[in-house]
Design an enzyme around this catalytic site. Structure first.
Site, PDB file in Angstrom:
ATOM      1  N   TYR A  51      11.672  21.134 -35.677  1.00 12.78           N
ATOM      2  CA  TYR A  51      10.313  19.967 -35.416  1.00 12.78           C
ATOM      3  C   TYR A  51      12.355  19.110 -36.229  1.00 12.78           C
ATOM      4  O   TYR A  51      12.794  19.478 -36.851  1.00 12.78           O
ATOM      5  CB  TYR A  51       9.943  19.480 -36.816  1.00 12.78           C
ATOM      6  CG  TYR A  51       8.277  19.610 -36.686  1.00 12.78           C
ATOM      7  CD1 TYR A  51       8.086  18.681 -36.007  1.00 12.78           C
ATOM      8  CD2 TYR A  51       7.323  20.718 -37.009  1.00 12.78           C
ATOM      9  CE1 TYR A  51       6.943  18.869 -34.976  1.00 12.78           C
ATOM     10  CE2 TYR A  51       6.667  20.473 -36.597  1.00 12.78           C
ATOM     11  CZ  TYR A  51       5.393  19.645 -36.219  1.00 12.78           C
ATOM     12  OH  TYR A  51       4.808  18.948 -35.407  1.00 12.78           O
ATOM     13  N   GLU A  53      12.425  15.577 -35.710  1.00  9.78           N
ATOM     14  CA  GLU A  53      11.601  13.718 -35.007  1.00  9.78           C
ATOM     15  C   GLU A  53      12.840  13.400 -36.110  1.00  9.78           C
ATOM     16  O   GLU A  53      13.158  13.121 -36.983  1.00  9.78           O
ATOM     17  CB  GLU A  53      10.734  13.246 -36.346  1.00  9.78           C
ATOM     18  CG  GLU A  53       9.717  13.400 -36.117  1.00  9.78           C
ATOM     19  CD  GLU A  53       8.733  14.450 -37.174  1.00  9.78           C
ATOM     20  OE1 GLU A  53       9.053  15.956 -37.203  1.00  9.78           O
ATOM     21  OE2 GLU A  53       7.317  14.797 -36.937  1.00  9.78           O
ATOM     22  N   ASP A 197       9.604   3.243 -12.209  1.00 12.81           N
ATOM     23  CA  ASP A 197       8.857   5.009 -12.342  1.00 12.81           C
ATOM     24  C   ASP A 197       8.831   5.466 -11.624  1.00 12.81           C
ATOM     25  O   ASP A 197       8.912   5.540 -10.078  1.00 12.81           O
ATOM     26  CB  ASP A 197       7.458   5.124 -12.407  1.00 12.81           C
ATOM     27  CG  ASP A 197       6.607   6.394 -12.789  1.00 12.81           C
ATOM     28  OD1 ASP A 197       7.514   7.328 -12.812  1.00 12.81           O
ATOM     29  OD2 ASP A 197       5.307   6.306 -13.626  1.00 12.81           O
ATOM     30  N   THR A 223       9.584  11.447 -15.017  1.00 14.61           N
ATOM     31  CA  THR A 223       9.011  13.161 -15.227  1.00 14.61           C
ATOM     32  C   THR A 223      10.465  14.013 -14.887  1.00 14.61           C
ATOM     33  O   THR A 223      10.764  13.658 -14.129  1.00 14.61           O
ATOM     34  CB  THR A 223       7.782  13.573 -14.597  1.00 14.61           C
ATOM     35  OG1 THR A 223       8.325  13.791 -12.999  1.00 14.61           O
ATOM     36  CG2 THR A 223       6.883  12.656 -15.322  1.00 14.61           C
ATOM     37  N   ARG A 232       8.411  20.601 -17.936  1.00 20.15           N
ATOM     38  CA  ARG A 232       7.440  19.340 -17.351  1.00 20.15           C
ATOM     39  C   ARG A 232       7.688  18.673 -18.908  1.00 20.15           C
ATOM     40  O   ARG A 232       8.223  19.125 -20.306  1.00 20.15           O
ATOM     41  CB  ARG A 232       5.883  19.880 -18.413  1.00 20.15           C
ATOM     42  CG  ARG A 232       5.776  20.732 -17.039  1.00 20.15           C
ATOM     43  CD  ARG A 232       3.781  20.657 -17.231  1.00 20.15           C
ATOM     44  NE  ARG A 232       3.474  19.885 -17.022  1.00 20.15           N
ATOM     45  CZ  ARG A 232       2.650  19.536 -15.227  1.00 20.15           C
ATOM     46  NH1 ARG A 232       3.502  20.627 -14.608  1.00 20.15           N
ATOM     47  NH2 ARG A 232       2.429  18.830 -14.577  1.00 20.15           N
TER      48      ARG A 232
END
Ligand code: DSN
Length: 416
Positions: A51, A53, A197, A223, A232
């Site tokens: 993790y 953050e 985009d 992406t 992904r």
């Protein structure tokens, strides 16, 4: 994958079946690709256990000695590859990336102007069924009916009429290069931010086969898994003055901990995309799409805009006496995988539209060149001309498999 097999035979079997499907079928879905074995390996690492953050040097959990280096490396590579002032590599995918941009700069009810979904735009560019259309006053521009091309005079008129806070360029199904300078001019005239985009064509930009939006746009989202050939995920590129707003919008605005294994795989993909080999790949994608477009037009197919300048084609199959959905289903049965797609001003419904969309990014990754694209055109035409002929579909599927066998897909070389 021995441990996977021993732990969960069902999932193991399904993964193997999917490997075979990807290996043996001609994959023309314009947004898909094959990642390299190196990207696959990075995706499957213990980085998934962490993790983190926050951002490098400012995290909410300890133990970031390695993760910080991974993320910094991914950012450094993205900045160098695209010439961006600031990059955030944490968005989980394209939709959260676009949402983060809206959170950074808009309040509910503010106006945005993007390409209409039925004309090739994306759900997140203001479609009424998406949060982008529900929470904001989403205005849209369409394509010119006669040519299927963007009508910059209309975009300008719309922008002056609705005074959007953000103008969005980018698409999921537009086969032409965008005029970023024109969009920039229009945005400046109305005092809007200009967002691009580039998800579909990021790999072409990276490889120099498509103009870059980075010098023109305030914010560029993408992406990482389409023509860029990464895992992904997504990135937001922006000017330094927007860095803080973008970073705060991604975390803590809409996301929690980044997927660090994905960040590592993005870094690997960016390294690959910086090579001369990738430049050749990007140019070959455009050549391959052009070859398939020519082959289809020679057989009487109506291509929206009469061709392509990027990796994708949008084909109206009405004059072949078939709907897009029926064509896509027959082709899938025949080993050629693409998607049915609305065409501009489609008179049919979105779930059974008039068109099919196809792209050359994935097949080019396995080494197909113009000759193979012309062969795909021949197979595709045989199926569309006789979609209910089951023995024919079986025969074409066999031919598609043979064609694929000669060009092992990246990451799937072990499939014989
Ligand atoms: N779903 C993607 C596509 O197929 O174009 C866009 O996000």
């Amino acid at each position: 994958m021995e441990e996977l097999r021993q732990c969960d035979q069902e999932i193991f079997d399904l993964v193997q079946q999917e490997e075979r499907r990807q290996s043996e079928k001609i994959r023309l879905i314009a947004s898909e690709n094959y990642v390299s074995a190196a990207v696959l390996q990075a995706t499957g690492t213990v980085l998934t256990n962490k993790y983190s953050e926050g951002y490098a040097g400012k995290r909410y959990y300890e133990g970031q000695q390695i993760i910080d280096q991974v993320e910094v490396l991914a950012i450094k590579r993205a900045k160098a590859l695209f010439g961006a002032e600031h990059v955030n590599v944490q968005p989980y995918s394209g939709s959260p990336a676009n949402l983060a941009v809206y959170l950074a700069f808009l309040s509910p009810g503010d106006t945005i102007l993007g390409m209409a979904l039925p004309h090739g735009g994306h759900l997140t560019h203001g479609s009424p069924v998406s949060i982008s259309g529900k929470y904001f006053d989403a205005q849209s521009y369409q394509l010119e009916a006669a040519t299927g091309l963007l009508d910059y005079a209309e975009i300008r008129a719309k922008a002056h009429a609705c005074r959007p806070k953000i103008i969005i360029a980018g698409h999921s199904a537009y086969p032409r290069i965008l005029d970023f300078a024109r969009f920039r001019e229009i945005a400046d005239e109305v005092g809007a931010l200009f967002m691009v985009d580039m998800a579909h064509f990021a790999g072409l930009v990276a490889g120099g086969a498509h103009p870059s939006p980075v010098p023109y746009a305030d914010i560029v989202t993408t992406t990482t898994h389409k023509s860029l050939r990464g895992p992904r995920g997504a990135m937001i590129l922006c000017r330094e003055k927007y860095a803080q707003a973008i970073d705060k919008a991604v975390f803590p605005g809409i996301q929690g901990g980044p997927h660090d294994n994905t960040t590592a795989a993005i870094a690997v993909a960016l390294k690959e995309a910086s090579t001369d080999e990738f430049k050749q790949y990007a140019h070959q994608v455009v050549k391959n799409a052009g070859a398939l477009a020519e082959a289809l037009m020679a057989k009487g197919y109506r291509l929206i805009t009469n061709g392509t300048e990027n990796h994708l084609m949008l084909v109206d199959v009405t004059n072949k006496g078939i709907s897009g959905k029926k064509a896509a289903k027959a082709l899938d049965a025949a080993g050629i995988v693409l998607n049915y797609n609305a065409i501009p001003f489609d008179t049919r419904k979105p779930f059974d539209p008039s068109g099919i969309r196809m792209g050359a990014a994935a097949v080019t990754s396995r080494g197909f060149k113009e000759t193979e694209m012309i062969e795909i055109g021949r197979l595709l035409d045989m199926v569309i001309s006789d979609p209910e002929n089951e023995p024919l579909l079986v025969r074409v599927a066999k031919e598609a498999k043979e064609l694929c066998k000669a060009f092992p897909a990246p990451g799937l070389e072990h499939i014989s």
